[in-house]
Write a protein that holds these residues in place. Sequence first.
Motif, PDB file in Angstrom:
ATOM      1  N   PRO A  71      -1.226   0.953   6.295  1.00  0.00           N
ATOM      2  CA  PRO A  71      -0.844   1.623   5.051  1.00  0.00           C
ATOM      3  C   PRO A  71      -2.055   2.278   4.374  1.00  0.00           C
ATOM      4  CG  PRO A  71       0.110  -0.576   5.178  1.00  0.00           C
ATOM      5  CD  PRO A  71      -0.889  -0.478   6.303  1.00  0.00           C
ATOM      6  N   PRO A  72      -1.838   3.261   3.513  1.00  0.00           N
ATOM      7  CA  PRO A  72      -2.938   3.956   2.848  1.00  0.00           C
ATOM      8  C   PRO A  72      -3.707   3.090   1.854  1.00  0.00           C
ATOM      9  CG  PRO A  72      -0.839   4.652   1.932  1.00  0.00           C
ATOM     10  CD  PRO A  72      -0.524   3.827   3.145  1.00  0.00           C
ATOM     11  N   THR A  73      -3.182   1.903   1.571  1.00  0.00           N
ATOM     12  CA  THR A  73      -3.863   0.969   0.671  1.00  0.00           C
ATOM     13  C   THR A  73      -4.719  -0.038   1.431  1.00  0.00           C
ATOM     14  OG1 THR A  73      -1.869  -0.408   0.713  1.00  0.00           O
ATOM     15  CG2 THR A  73      -2.089   1.144  -1.116  1.00  0.00           C
ATOM     16  N   ASP A  74      -4.637  -0.004   2.767  1.00  0.00           N
ATOM     17  CA  ASP A  74      -5.382  -0.949   3.597  1.00  0.00           C
ATOM     18  C   ASP A  74      -6.859  -0.577   3.647  1.00  0.00           C
ATOM     19  OD1 ASP A  74      -6.472  -2.049   6.302  1.00  0.00           O
ATOM     20  OD2 ASP A  74      -4.529  -3.055   6.078  1.00  0.00           O
ATOM     21  N   GLU A  75      -7.732  -1.580   3.671  1.00  0.00           N
ATOM     22  CA  GLU A  75      -9.173  -1.326   3.687  1.00  0.00           C
ATOM     23  C   GLU A  75      -9.631  -0.584   4.937  1.00  0.00           C
ATOM     24  OE1 GLU A  75     -11.367  -1.758   1.302  1.00  0.00           O
ATOM     25  OE2 GLU A  75      -9.755  -2.457  -0.007  1.00  0.00           O
ATOM     26  N   GLN A  76      -8.850  -0.637   6.001  1.00  0.00           N
ATOM     27  CA  GLN A  76      -9.219   0.053   7.231  1.00  0.00           C
ATOM     28  C   GLN A  76      -8.784   1.518   7.266  1.00  0.00           C
ATOM     29  OE1 GLN A  76      -8.852  -2.161  11.036  1.00  0.00           O
ATOM     30  NE2 GLN A  76      -7.848  -3.742   9.823  1.00  0.00           N
ATOM     31  N   SER A  77      -8.039   1.938   6.271  1.00  0.00           N
ATOM     32  CA  SER A  77      -7.495   3.293   6.245  1.00  0.00           C
ATOM     33  C   SER A  77      -8.584   4.340   6.000  1.00  0.00           C
ATOM     34  CB  SER A  77      -6.434   3.413   5.149  1.00  0.00           C
ATOM     35  OG  SER A  77      -6.101   4.760   4.897  1.00  0.00           O
ATOM     36  N   ASN A  78      -8.651   5.337   6.867  1.00  0.00           N
ATOM     37  CA  ASN A  78      -9.590   6.442   6.646  1.00  0.00           C
ATOM     38  C   ASN A  78      -9.232   7.211   5.379  1.00  0.00           C
ATOM     39  OD1 ASN A  78     -11.151   5.949   8.929  1.00  0.00           O
ATOM     40  ND2 ASN A  78      -9.984   7.354  10.227  1.00  0.00           N
ATOM     41  N   TYR A  79      -7.937   7.343   5.126  1.00  0.00           N
ATOM     42  CA  TYR A  79      -7.516   8.030   3.909  1.00  0.00           C
ATOM     43  C   TYR A  79      -7.986   7.279   2.668  1.00  0.00           C
ATOM     44  CZ  TYR A  79      -4.656   9.437  -0.022  1.00  0.00           C
ATOM     45  OH  TYR A  79      -4.260   9.831  -1.274  1.00  0.00           O
ATOM     46  N   LYS A  80      -7.821   5.952   2.661  1.00  0.00           N
ATOM     47  CA  LYS A  80      -8.237   5.154   1.506  1.00  0.00           C
ATOM     48  C   LYS A  80      -9.728   5.321   1.244  1.00  0.00           C
ATOM     49  CE  LYS A  80      -8.635   0.343  -0.114  1.00  0.00           C
ATOM     50  NZ  LYS A  80      -8.104   0.549  -1.475  1.00  0.00           N
ATOM     51  N   MET A  81     -10.534   5.298   2.295  1.00  0.00           N
ATOM     52  CA  MET A  81     -11.979   5.486   2.128  1.00  0.00           C
ATOM     53  C   MET A  81     -12.285   6.843   1.500  1.00  0.00           C
ATOM     54  SD  MET A  81     -14.848   7.143   3.442  1.00  0.00           S
ATOM     55  CE  MET A  81     -14.668   7.526   5.197  1.00  0.00           C
ATOM     56  N   THR A  82     -11.621   7.891   1.998  1.00  0.00           N
ATOM     57  CA  THR A  82     -11.851   9.230   1.459  1.00  0.00           C
ATOM     58  C   THR A  82     -11.370   9.342   0.022  1.00  0.00           C
ATOM     59  OG1 THR A  82     -11.459  10.070   3.707  1.00  0.00           O
ATOM     60  CG2 THR A  82     -11.539  11.683   1.932  1.00  0.00           C
ATOM     61  N   GLN A  83     -10.246   8.732  -0.268  1.00  0.00           N
ATOM     62  CA  GLN A  83      -9.704   8.748  -1.625  1.00  0.00           C
ATOM     63  C   GLN A  83     -10.662   8.099  -2.617  1.00  0.00           C
ATOM     64  OE1 GLN A  83      -7.150  10.082  -3.158  1.00  0.00           O
ATOM     65  NE2 GLN A  83      -7.380   8.988  -5.095  1.00  0.00           N
TER      66      GLN A  83
END
Length: 283
Positions: A71-83
């Motif tokens: 999910p986009p809220t997961d710490e492994q998400s590339n999107y979350k890091m960019t966000q």
Amino acid sequence: MEVKIFDNLSALNVGFTEYLKDILKDRERVTVALSGGSTPKSLFDYWAQHHQHDIDWKSIFFFWGDERCVPPTDEQSNYKMTQEHLLAHVPIPERNIFRIKGENDPAAEAKRYSTLLQMEIEMVNGAPSFDLVILGLGDDGHTASIFPHEIKLWKSNKLCVVATHPESGQKRVSLSGKVINNAQRVAFLVTGAGKAEKVKEIIERRKDVKDIYPAAKVKPVSGNLVWFLDREAAIELENPAITGIVPEGYVTADEFKESVIRKIKESYKAHDKTSEQPENPKS
């Protein structure tokens, strides 16, 4: 192909920013595929802190080169890091952001994102052609999320593929080689001594390792491939071919070689001084 070597990560961030600004000149729409990893994270932090207003964010349209199926809220998400490190801090319109939805079924998401790319990216020779694809380099020679054990995915006829991490088994959605090599420009961002051996193999012995490392298969049809390296990642290179503008902190080929020779001489001097010290007299 160009190889740009910088003294450190901070200087690399400056150099890559100038590269991006040059692409943005007089352009109303520039499509960029982002990468995950620690080097892009540092770049995003630099942009968030120093370039909120002098980069034309409304002209940049962000996509992703790969995403972990979380999910986009997961710490492994590339999107979350960019966000967290970039998007929340710069005035980029929400409509300019096209994330891979890692929470979806991997196969269905690969198909959905492929359709989206065909709608949003200029088509050239029957495939989407990004203005810029940013890539990282894994310790094992992988790039995007195409790993050595699945190197066949690189030549897939699909625009996006479902990949599997060799150790964790985690599913990922990744651009295929068909899309990466169809980009107008491709840029590798690589830092750290841990990547030096792979950098040397891929840059200097590409033909020998192109069937082993997916990163060695990166050869855009446009011919516009640039490696952005810090000094540590470039330490094994014998003849770095450096061209282009030299920003502050940039290291020319001669300066790079001289610095290596200087360090070796200094280490020998230090060793000689230690050897010349008299032994402590017996009490």
